[in-house]
Design a protein around this motif. Structure first.
Motif, PDB file in Angstrom:
ATOM      1  N   PHE A 345      24.898  10.751  26.849  1.00 57.68           N
ATOM      2  CA  PHE A 345      23.661  11.473  27.159  1.00 57.68           C
ATOM      3  C   PHE A 345      23.713  12.901  26.620  1.00 57.68           C
ATOM      4  N   THR A 346      24.852  13.562  26.772  1.00 59.54           N
ATOM      5  CA  THR A 346      25.014  14.921  26.262  1.00 59.54           C
ATOM      6  C   THR A 346      24.802  14.951  24.751  1.00 59.54           C
ATOM      7  N   PHE A 347      25.395  14.008  24.070  1.00 60.92           N
ATOM      8  CA  PHE A 347      25.319  13.922  22.611  1.00 60.92           C
ATOM      9  C   PHE A 347      23.885  13.697  22.140  1.00 60.92           C
ATOM     10  N   VAL A 348      23.199  12.741  22.746  1.00 62.33           N
ATOM     11  CA  VAL A 348      21.842  12.384  22.335  1.00 62.33           C
ATOM     12  C   VAL A 348      20.859  13.530  22.608  1.00 62.33           C
ATOM     13  N   ILE A 349      20.979  14.172  23.759  1.00 64.14           N
ATOM     14  CA  ILE A 349      20.074  15.270  24.103  1.00 64.14           C
ATOM     15  C   ILE A 349      20.293  16.457  23.167  1.00 64.14           C
ATOM     16  N   ALA A 350      21.548  16.735  22.846  1.00 61.12           N
ATOM     17  CA  ALA A 350      21.847  17.840  21.931  1.00 61.12           C
ATOM     18  C   ALA A 350      21.278  17.564  20.542  1.00 61.12           C
ATOM     19  N   ILE A 351      21.361  16.323  20.077  1.00 56.18           N
ATOM     20  CA  ILE A 351      20.813  15.960  18.761  1.00 56.18           C
ATOM     21  C   ILE A 351      19.302  16.158  18.728  1.00 56.18           C
ATOM     22  N   SER A 352      18.627  15.874  19.848  1.00 58.66           N
ATOM     23  CA  SER A 352      17.163  15.899  19.882  1.00 58.66           C
ATOM     24  C   SER A 352      16.584  17.266  19.539  1.00 58.66           C
ATOM     25  N   ASN A 353      17.313  18.323  19.892  1.00 58.36           N
ATOM     26  CA  ASN A 353      16.846  19.693  19.625  1.00 58.36           C
ATOM     27  C   ASN A 353      15.460  19.938  20.223  1.00 58.36           C
ATOM     28  N   VAL A 354      15.234  19.396  21.411  1.00 52.92           N
ATOM     29  CA  VAL A 354      13.947  19.546  22.094  1.00 52.92           C
ATOM     30  C   VAL A 354      14.127  20.480  23.290  1.00 52.92           C
ATOM     31  N   SER A 355      13.350  21.562  23.311  1.00 51.79           N
ATOM     32  CA  SER A 355      13.379  22.475  24.450  1.00 51.79           C
ATOM     33  C   SER A 355      12.423  21.990  25.524  1.00 51.79           C
ATOM     34  N   PHE A 356      12.776  22.219  26.786  1.00 48.48           N
ATOM     35  CA  PHE A 356      11.932  21.800  27.908  1.00 48.48           C
ATOM     36  C   PHE A 356      11.963  22.903  28.953  1.00 48.48           C
ATOM     37  N   LEU A 357      10.777  23.325  29.398  1.00 52.21           N
ATOM     38  CA  LEU A 357      10.642  24.422  30.352  1.00 52.21           C
ATOM     39  C   LEU A 357      11.248  25.713  29.803  1.00 52.21           C
ATOM     40  N   GLY A 358      11.212  25.841  28.475  1.00 50.64           N
ATOM     41  CA  GLY A 358      11.744  27.034  27.844  1.00 50.64           C
ATOM     42  C   GLY A 358      13.252  27.085  27.748  1.00 50.64           C
ATOM     43  N   ILE A 359      13.927  26.003  28.113  1.00 52.20           N
ATOM     44  CA  ILE A 359      15.393  25.945  28.077  1.00 52.20           C
ATOM     45  C   ILE A 359      15.814  25.031  26.937  1.00 52.20           C
ATOM     46  N   SER A 360      16.801  25.462  26.153  1.00 47.49           N
ATOM     47  CA  SER A 360      17.196  24.742  24.939  1.00 47.49           C
ATOM     48  C   SER A 360      17.854  23.403  25.260  1.00 47.49           C
ATOM     49  N   SER A 361      17.873  22.537  24.244  1.00 43.78           N
ATOM     50  CA  SER A 361      18.463  21.207  24.404  1.00 43.78           C
ATOM     51  C   SER A 361      19.963  21.284  24.694  1.00 43.78           C
ATOM     52  N   ALA A 362      20.639  22.326  24.182  1.00 35.66           N
ATOM     53  CA  ALA A 362      22.074  22.452  24.429  1.00 35.66           C
ATOM     54  C   ALA A 362      22.360  22.611  25.919  1.00 35.66           C
ATOM     55  N   VAL A 363      21.561  23.440  26.600  1.00 35.42           N
ATOM     56  CA  VAL A 363      21.746  23.647  28.036  1.00 35.42           C
ATOM     57  C   VAL A 363      21.425  22.375  28.807  1.00 35.42           C
ATOM     58  N   TRP A 364      20.311  21.732  28.440  1.00 42.86           N
ATOM     59  CA  TRP A 364      19.937  20.493  29.112  1.00 42.86           C
ATOM     60  C   TRP A 364      20.996  19.406  28.907  1.00 42.86           C
ATOM     61  N   SER A 365      21.583  19.361  27.706  1.00 45.53           N
ATOM     62  CA  SER A 365      22.587  18.332  27.432  1.00 45.53           C
ATOM     63  C   SER A 365      23.796  18.478  28.349  1.00 45.53           C
ATOM     64  N   LEU A 366      24.253  19.728  28.534  1.00 46.59           N
ATOM     65  CA  LEU A 366      25.387  19.962  29.436  1.00 46.59           C
ATOM     66  C   LEU A 366      25.007  19.687  30.886  1.00 46.59           C
ATOM     67  N   LEU A 367      23.793  20.080  31.255  1.00 49.17           N
ATOM     68  CA  LEU A 367      23.341  19.882  32.634  1.00 49.17           C
ATOM     69  C   LEU A 367      23.220  18.404  32.961  1.00 49.17           C
ATOM     70  N   ILE A 368      22.511  17.649  32.102  1.00 56.50           N
ATOM     71  CA  ILE A 368      22.329  16.208  32.343  1.00 56.50           C
ATOM     72  C   ILE A 368      23.664  15.480  32.246  1.00 56.50           C
ATOM     73  N   GLY A 369      24.483  15.873  31.271  1.00 55.90           N
ATOM     74  CA  GLY A 369      25.793  15.251  31.141  1.00 55.90           C
ATOM     75  C   GLY A 369      26.661  15.483  32.359  1.00 55.90           C
ATOM     76  N   GLY A 370      26.639  16.724  32.878  1.00 58.42           N
ATOM     77  CA  GLY A 370      27.430  17.050  34.061  1.00 58.42           C
ATOM     78  C   GLY A 370      26.959  16.291  35.286  1.00 58.42           C
ATOM     79  N   ILE A 371      25.635  16.198  35.472  1.00 60.42           N
ATOM     80  CA  ILE A 371      25.084  15.451  36.609  1.00 60.42           C
ATOM     81  C   ILE A 371      25.440  13.975  36.506  1.00 60.42           C
ATOM     82  N   THR A 372      25.328  13.427  35.285  1.00 60.34           N
ATOM     83  CA  THR A 372      25.670  12.010  35.068  1.00 60.34           C
ATOM     84  C   THR A 372      27.127  11.738  35.405  1.00 60.34           C
ATOM     85  N   ALA A 373      28.018  12.631  34.950  1.00 56.11           N
ATOM     86  CA  ALA A 373      29.448  12.460  35.246  1.00 56.11           C
ATOM     87  C   ALA A 373      29.707  12.503  36.738  1.00 56.11           C
TER      88      ALA A 373
END
Length: 385
Positions: A345-373
């Motif tokens: 999930f971290t890898f795929v979200i980072a590749i997407s390069n899509v910002s959401f709520l003004g927060i970059s995909s890199a931050v979301w990738s770590l956040l979603i990846g951490g929650i998933t783990a």
């Protein structure tokens, strides 16, 4: 000073002054910087970065080598477009403050443990993959020149394992350009000192820029450099080095610079056996620091030379400069069996390069990846070892 010190220092400087400089130029173009602003960015990170590492090497007689964080620039190329230069300066200053705080308090290792290393590497691999993939269309645009450059990737390292493949790509690629490419008229450039930028501090910038850049510098530069030094028998003052990198980053932010730090791979090279006798290896880092600082001072001349190169060639060099980082990140991320879906999930979200709520995909990738783990209980076996 001997030939081993000099050659290791030159190769170390090449690591920073090739792909790293081109990445900065690409990022500057994406966010619409003027040429004086670009010169200011290049000047400050290379001149201060090279000088800092040179002074630390002289002070401690330990081979510290580096300039700025290349992985952070790769991240910025996808995340910085939505920020003004003033907001970026404020974000970089907060990055420096955050890093310095971790050094002062001595809790660097504890903070890094909160973010599993495989997730950081997975995020980094996702960010970099897009650059490496562009090697393919670059080859299609000019098979002759690109093919010659790729030939150098395989041939040059066969003469010496200490020579990075990127050096072969550059040498063979530039030779092919001289044989089969009509260079445009090189424009004149004027020397300019770094420009002071008034920083603007925002929560958005802190979340989307400061934290990810700090994580990348700490995990992919400082942690790698310190581990390499210890592996090669040196005993660096860990907390002081982190503080110096944080203060340096905060300083260069006033002139548009994103980071100044001890480099991971550059320090690893200058501290290795290829750099000569252990007690003299700091001299390799001094050579590297001097060359990096000179590169920054003459940035106003160098950028016009780089701008004369064809776009496909710059794209190809950028991809090859990040190839080893991508390979290392993929190996670390996907060979860790205790993390599965969280890494994916971290890898795929980072590749997407899509910002959401003004927060970059890199931050979301770590956040979603951490929650998933956490939810799936991944990484428990790894953490218990």
């Amino acid at each position: 000073m001997n030939t081993q010190n000099i050659s290791a220092g030159i190769l170390s400087a090449l690591m920073a002054c090739t792909g790293g400089a081109i990445l900065i130029m690409n990022t500057a173009d994406l966010i619409g910087l003027t040429q004086p602003e670009l010169i200011s960015w290049l000047f400050i990170v290379y001149f201060i970065g090279g000088s800092l590492n040179m002074l630390l090497s002289l002070r401690y007689r330990i081979p510290f080598a580096g300039a700025h964080s290349i992985t952070a620039v790769a991240f910025l190329s996808t995340a910085a477009a939505h920020f003004t230069l003033q907001e970026l300066a404020g974000s970089f200053m907060m990055t420096g403050g955050l890093i310095a705080l971790l050094g002062f308090t001595g809790i660097f290792n504890r903070i890094l443990e909160l973010i599993p290393k495989p997730l950081i590497d997975s995020m980094l691999a996702g960010l970099i993959l897009n650059y490496v993939v562009q090697i393919v269309p670059a080859f299609k645009e000019s098979p002759y020149i690109a093919g010659f450059a790729i030939l150098g990737f395989f041939i040059v390292p066969r003469f010496s394992k200490s020579i990075p493949p990127l050096f072969g790509v550059l040498v063979f690629g530039i030779l092919a350009l001289f044989l089969g490419y009509d260079f445009p008229m090189i424009s004149k450039a004027q020397f300019s000192w770094p420009q002071v930028i008034m920083p603007s501090f925002t929560v958005h910038g802190f979340l989307s820029i400061s934290i990810p850049v700090a994580v990348l510098i700490l995990s992919n530069d400082l942690a790698v450099a310190l581990a390499a030094l210890k592996k090669n028998g040196f005993h660096p003052p860990t907390n002081k080095i982190i503080v110096y990198s944080g203060i340096g980053t905060a300083l260069v932010s006033l002139f548009g610079g994103h980071a100044v730090n001890i480099g991971g791979m550059m320090t690893a090279l200058c501290s290795s056996e290829e750099a000569g006798l252990k007690e003299n290896r700091f001299r390799a880092a001094i050579v590297s620091g001097v060359l990096v600082a000179l590169f920054g001072f003459f940035a106003w001349k160098i950028i016009v030379l780089i701008e004369a190169l064809p776009a496909f060639f710059i794209t190809m060099i950028t991809g090859f400069s990040l190839l080893s980082v991508l390979l290392g990140s993929l190996q670390t991320a996907f060979t860790t069996s205790t993390y599965r879906y969280s890494i994916l999930f971290t890898f795929v979200i980072a590749i997407s390069n899509v910002s959401f709520l003004g927060i970059s995909s890199a931050v979301w990738s770590l956040l979603i990846g951490g929650i998933t783990a956490k939810v799936l209980g991944e990484g428990k076996v790894h953490q218990s070892k």
